[in-house]
Write a protein that holds these residues in place. Sequence first.
Motif, mmCIF file in Angstrom:
data_model
loop_
_atom_site.group_PDB
_atom_site.id
_atom_site.type_symbol
_atom_site.label_atom_id
_atom_site.label_comp_id
_atom_site.label_asym_id
_atom_site.label_seq_id
_atom_site.Cartn_x
_atom_site.Cartn_y
_atom_site.Cartn_z
ATOM 1 N N GLY A 108 0.809 -1.210 0.000
ATOM 2 C CA GLY A 108 0.000 0.000 0.000
ATOM 3 C C GLY A 108 0.839 1.255 0.000
ATOM 4 O O GLY A 108 0.579 2.202 -0.755
ATOM 5 N N ASP A 109 1.869 1.308 0.850
ATOM 6 C CA ASP A 109 2.719 2.492 0.900
ATOM 7 C C ASP A 109 3.479 2.685 -0.405
ATOM 8 O O ASP A 109 3.634 3.812 -0.898
ATOM 9 C CB ASP A 109 3.710 2.389 2.064
ATOM 10 C CG ASP A 109 3.098 2.858 3.378
ATOM 11 O OD1 ASP A 109 2.107 3.606 3.335
ATOM 12 O OD2 ASP A 109 3.617 2.467 4.437
ATOM 13 N N SER A 110 3.982 1.589 -0.961
ATOM 14 C CA SER A 110 4.706 1.672 -2.227
ATOM 15 C C SER A 110 3.786 2.159 -3.347
ATOM 16 O O SER A 110 4.156 3.026 -4.150
ATOM 17 C CB SER A 110 5.292 0.300 -2.573
ATOM 18 O OG SER A 110 6.086 0.360 -3.719
ATOM 19 N N TYR B 131 0.585 9.207 -5.852
ATOM 20 C CA TYR B 131 0.758 10.640 -5.608
ATOM 21 C C TYR B 131 1.841 11.263 -6.478
ATOM 22 O O TYR B 131 1.985 12.489 -6.508
ATOM 23 C CB TYR B 131 1.025 10.893 -4.126
ATOM 24 C CG TYR B 131 -0.252 10.908 -3.311
ATOM 25 C CD1 TYR B 131 -1.141 11.965 -3.423
ATOM 26 C CD2 TYR B 131 -0.590 9.855 -2.475
ATOM 27 C CE1 TYR B 131 -2.332 11.983 -2.710
ATOM 28 C CE2 TYR B 131 -1.771 9.855 -1.750
ATOM 29 C CZ TYR B 131 -2.640 10.925 -1.876
ATOM 30 O OH TYR B 131 -3.831 10.943 -1.170
ATOM 31 N N ARG B 132 2.585 10.447 -7.206
ATOM 32 C CA ARG B 132 3.487 10.975 -8.228
ATOM 33 C C ARG B 132 2.774 11.117 -9.577
ATOM 34 O O ARG B 132 3.368 11.542 -10.567
ATOM 35 C CB ARG B 132 4.708 10.057 -8.386
ATOM 36 C CG ARG B 132 5.668 10.089 -7.208
ATOM 37 C CD ARG B 132 7.018 9.466 -7.560
ATOM 38 N NE ARG B 132 6.893 8.068 -7.950
ATOM 39 C CZ ARG B 132 6.978 7.043 -7.111
ATOM 40 N NH1 ARG B 132 7.191 7.271 -5.817
ATOM 41 N NH2 ARG B 132 6.856 5.797 -7.546
ATOM 42 N N GLY B 133 1.491 10.728 -9.604
ATOM 43 C CA GLY B 133 0.698 10.886 -10.816
ATOM 44 C C GLY B 133 0.809 9.752 -11.798
ATOM 45 O O GLY B 133 0.492 9.919 -12.985
ATOM 46 N N GLU C 257 -5.073 8.810 2.218
ATOM 47 C CA GLU C 257 -4.590 9.793 3.178
ATOM 48 C C GLU C 257 -3.354 10.499 2.613
ATOM 49 O O GLU C 257 -2.607 9.924 1.804
ATOM 50 C CB GLU C 257 -4.235 9.103 4.497
ATOM 51 C CG GLU C 257 -5.450 8.548 5.236
ATOM 52 C CD GLU C 257 -5.060 7.776 6.485
ATOM 53 O OE1 GLU C 257 -3.837 7.610 6.723
ATOM 54 O OE2 GLU C 257 -5.964 7.349 7.207
ATOM 55 N N PRO C 258 -3.106 11.755 3.008
ATOM 56 C CA PRO C 258 -1.930 12.488 2.514
ATOM 57 C C PRO C 258 -0.645 11.720 2.799
ATOM 58 O O PRO C 258 -0.542 11.001 3.793
ATOM 59 C CB PRO C 258 -1.988 13.798 3.301
ATOM 60 C CG PRO C 258 -3.429 13.956 3.670
ATOM 61 C CD PRO C 258 -3.940 12.569 3.907
ATOM 62 N N PRO D 180 3.242 16.302 -4.410
ATOM 63 C CA PRO D 180 2.272 15.278 -4.827
ATOM 64 C C PRO D 180 1.145 15.880 -5.660
ATOM 65 O O PRO D 180 0.748 17.039 -5.453
ATOM 66 C CB PRO D 180 1.751 14.734 -3.492
ATOM 67 C CG PRO D 180 1.948 15.858 -2.512
ATOM 68 C CD PRO D 180 3.230 16.524 -2.951
ATOM 69 N N VAL D 181 0.636 15.089 -6.594
ATOM 70 C CA VAL D 181 -0.493 15.561 -7.399
ATOM 71 C C VAL D 181 -1.759 15.525 -6.558
ATOM 72 O O VAL D 181 -1.842 14.837 -5.534
ATOM 73 C CB VAL D 181 -0.667 14.695 -8.670
ATOM 74 C CG1 VAL D 181 0.594 14.715 -9.514
ATOM 75 C CG2 VAL D 181 -1.056 13.269 -8.305
#
Length: 291
Positions: free
Chosen positions: A84-86, A92-94, A114-115, A122-123
Motif C-alpha cells: 500500500g505504501d509503495s 501521488y506521483r501521478g 490519506e496524505p 504530490p499531485v
Amino acid sequence: MTQIISALSDVSDRYQALFVDLWGCVHDGVRAFPDAVAALRAYRENGGTVVLVTNSPKPRAGVREQLVTFGVPDDAWDSIASSGDSARSAMYRGTVGEKVWFMGEEERDAGFFEPIGVVQNPVNITRVPLEEAEGIVCCGPFDALADPEVNRPQFLYAKQKGMKLLCANPDIVVDRGEVREWCAGALARLYTEMGGESLYFGKPHPPIYDLARRRLAEIDRMVPDSSILAIGDGIHTDILGASGEDIDSLFITGGLAARETRTSGQPDPAALERYLQDQQMAPSYAIGFLR
C-alpha cells in the motif's frame, strides 16, 4: 535443492534480518499464529531484525492497527513495508493520473488516500466515476467472493480509454480463516489478459523490496542481501520475489499450498518436490508453519 527444516532457529543464525510475509505466515486474517509470534520474538531477542513485508494495500499505520486486532504484538517485529505504501507513493506521483476510479472496500481501504509526506509536490488525487477517470486505483474487489470476471465490462471500457490500473496488492487470493478470497492481483491479472496495462508495487516486484531495505536503513540496519532471509507462503509472490532479488527464502508450505504439498505439520517431501518442480521454483528452505 530445497532443505526442509523443523524450526526457524535451525537457520536463523545465518541471517541478520528477515523479510516476513504476514497473511498465511504470522496470521490467518483472523488471529495470530502463536508459534510464529514466538519464533519472531526469539529471533529478535538474539539480535535479528524483522521487517514485515506485506502485500496489504493498507499504509504502514493501518497494517499495525490490524496486527493489534489479530493479536500480533509489537515486540515480534521492527518495521513494516507494505504494498500500500509503495503504491500510494506512485499514485501521488501521478502514475495513473489525477482523476482515478477506485476499486476496493470503502471502510477497509479508506487510508489509501490519506496524505503522504514522502513524495515531493504530490499531485491532487480526485476520486471520480469510471467515465470521468484517467486511471484506476485497485486495492481489491468490491466483493472478495465474487469471480473477477464480473469486472470485465468496466475493464473493457477502461482498456479502450487507455487507462492504467495501479494494483496495490498483487496477491491473487488469500485465506481469511477457512474462506478463500480474491485480491487485487486477480483483477490486475484479468485487466492485463484483456490487453490493459497493470502496474504492480508489491511482491514479487522490486519496488516493495526497495522499500523494505529503506525500512532497515531507517532503523540504522545496513544489511547486505546475503544476510536477509525472506519468509512467505506465496510461491509466485514471496518466493519468486526473493529469487528475483537474489535473497534466500523460507517457503511456508502450510499456507496457500497446503493441499499441493500435503502439509499437516510438515510438508510431504515427495509432494513438495513435485510442487516445486511444477512451479519451477527452488526456495532455500521449506517448513510446514513458521515456528
